[in-house]
Design an enzyme around this catalytic site. Structure first.
Site, PDB file in Angstrom:
ATOM      1  N   SER A 156       1.500  -7.384  -0.434  1.00 50.04           N
ATOM      2  CA  SER A 156       2.233  -8.316   0.434  1.00 50.04           C
ATOM      3  C   SER A 156       1.540  -9.665   0.619  1.00 50.04           C
ATOM      4  O   SER A 156       2.184 -10.633   1.016  1.00 50.04           O
ATOM      5  CB  SER A 156       2.514  -7.685   1.795  1.00 50.04           C
ATOM      6  OG  SER A 156       1.336  -7.479   2.533  1.00 50.04           O
ATOM      7  N   THR A 212       0.818  -1.211   0.000  1.00 43.26           N
ATOM      8  CA  THR A 212       0.000   0.000   0.000  1.00 43.26           C
ATOM      9  C   THR A 212       0.851   1.261   0.000  1.00 43.26           C
ATOM     10  O   THR A 212       0.463   2.285  -0.565  1.00 43.26           O
ATOM     11  CB  THR A 212      -0.940   0.005   1.218  1.00 43.26           C
ATOM     12  OG1 THR A 212      -1.868  -1.070   1.100  1.00 43.26           O
ATOM     13  CG2 THR A 212      -1.710   1.303   1.339  1.00 43.26           C
ATOM     14  N   THR A 217       1.383  -4.118   4.357  1.00 47.14           N
ATOM     15  CA  THR A 217       1.097  -4.412   5.763  1.00 47.14           C
ATOM     16  C   THR A 217       0.428  -5.765   5.990  1.00 47.14           C
ATOM     17  O   THR A 217       0.437  -6.277   7.105  1.00 47.14           O
ATOM     18  CB  THR A 217       0.195  -3.319   6.371  1.00 47.14           C
ATOM     19  OG1 THR A 217      -1.058  -3.296   5.681  1.00 47.14           O
ATOM     20  CG2 THR A 217       0.862  -1.961   6.280  1.00 47.14           C
TER      21      THR A 217
END
Length: 362
Positions: free
Chosen positions: A92, A45, A125
């Site tokens: 991720s 992000t 994250t």
């Protein structure tokens, strides 16, 4: 420089070179008084973009390259000599063992250089806590390694990425940060990789250390540390990824009401070398699942018990006979981190007693 750009179509290459040289000569050189920090970008992000400044749902992650991430934080030049490198460009949840190995091996090469004082890694994250713990176990340097992400894309009117990057670079350049293992800096807080938990799907204060607390804070350009990492890490571990080209396959199975052994059997049949059983409560195992675990262990598949609640300690034989079933208790590691440690443990041994020693140590 604007005037120079306007003349580009009219200049020959030699004339262009002559015109550019004075501008290049005026470019700021590295400041010997500042630390040299390398930023490795992997996507997420923090490198994301939306179609408007108020968009959250539906933005696209992992589209902004590292040079543009750094250009968005010109204040970096006041705290460090910063250079960037793109290692990967993924959200991720698409991180793989191959990317982790590439990242770890590159970090170790960089930190072995006298010209690099610390490394910052930008990361999504969703799985940040897993990658951070992996690096915490395999980095072979006491120099600072800081991971950073963002909960809002860079196009947001209140993007948290630029400030997080700025404070991460400050931390990576701090002499007080040496020897503390891999750290994550977000929302002004410094959190040890092993203690890190993502606790909320959207808020900027999602990352916390609810069991063991923060290592410290970053305030007004300075780090404030209050404790060291409790467990062995980096140079004190037995894990080494030098030359390693793949990681053992380890999967996670969730325990729940009226569960069955179906998932365990399928994973074993698919070639899993290890399984983390994320059990309810104190990582309990239902009567229906117990025979599947026995069969998995008999086939030399390592099985670790970890709580699906993600917080709390699981000691050996706690409400389940690990000695009888040949399973491994996961200590205070949540299921995703237990998977990381089990993968690395399986690069060294398949002996459940040795793996239990590692869970008790790291």
């Amino acid at each position: 420089m604007k005037k120079l750009l306007a003349l580009l179509p009219m200049l020959s290459f030699s004339a262009l070179l002559t015109a550019v040289q004075p501008a290049l000569a005026q470019a700021p050189a590295a400041n010997p008084a500042l630390p040299n920090i390398k930023i490795l970008a992997t996507g997420g992000t923090i490198a994301g973009a939306g179609v408007s400044s108020t968009q959250y749902a539906g933005y696209q992650a992992a589209v902004t390259p590292v040079d543009k991430l750094l250009a968005a934080v010109p204040e970096l030049s006041k705290v460090a000599n910063v250079t960037g490198e793109q290692i990967a460009q993924v959200a991720s949840h698409n991180m793989t063992g191959d990317i982790l190995l590439k990242l770890a091996q590159r970090v170790n090469v960089l930190l072995a250089s006298k010209d690099v004082d610390g490394v910052v890694i930008t990361h999504g994250t969703n799985t940040l806590e897993e990658s951070a713990y992996f690096l915490n176990l395999v980095v072979k340097s006491s120099k600072p390694v800081v991971m950073v992400g963002a909960m809002r894309p860079g196009t947001s009117m209140s993007a948290d990425g630029p400030m997080n990057i700025f404070r991460s670079v400050i931390t990576a350049g701090s002499k007080d940060a040496h020897g503390r293992g891999v750290m994550v800096v977000m929302n002004d807080q410094i959190i040890g990789a092993r203690d890190l938990h993502k606790t909320d799907t959207m808020t900027v204060d999602t990352f916390k250390a609810p069991v063991f607390g923060y290592l410290g804070f970053v305030v007004d350009g300075k780090t404030h540390f209050y404790k060291p990492a409790a467990r062995k890490h980096t140079t004190a571990t037995e894990f080494d990824v030098t030359g390693l080209t793949s990681l053992p396959k380890v999967d996670i199975v969730l325990g729940y009401e009226d569960d069955s052994r179906t998932a365990i059997d399928a994973l074993v049949a698919a070639g899993a070398k290890g399984i983390v059983h994320a059990g309810a409560g104190t990582a309990s195992v239902s009567a229906a699942v117990q025979p599947g675990i026995l069969d998995a262990v008999a086939r030399k598949v390592a099985v670790v018990r970890s709580p699906r609640a993600s917080l709390g300690i699981i000691t050996r034989n706690m409400e389940f006979d690990d000695d009888k079933f040949g399973t491994i208790s996961g200590d205070t590691l949540n299921p995703p981190k237990a998977r990381i440690l089990l993968m690395l443990a399986l690069t060294k041994t398949s002996d459940p007693k040795e793996i239990q020693r590692m869970f008790d140590m790291y």
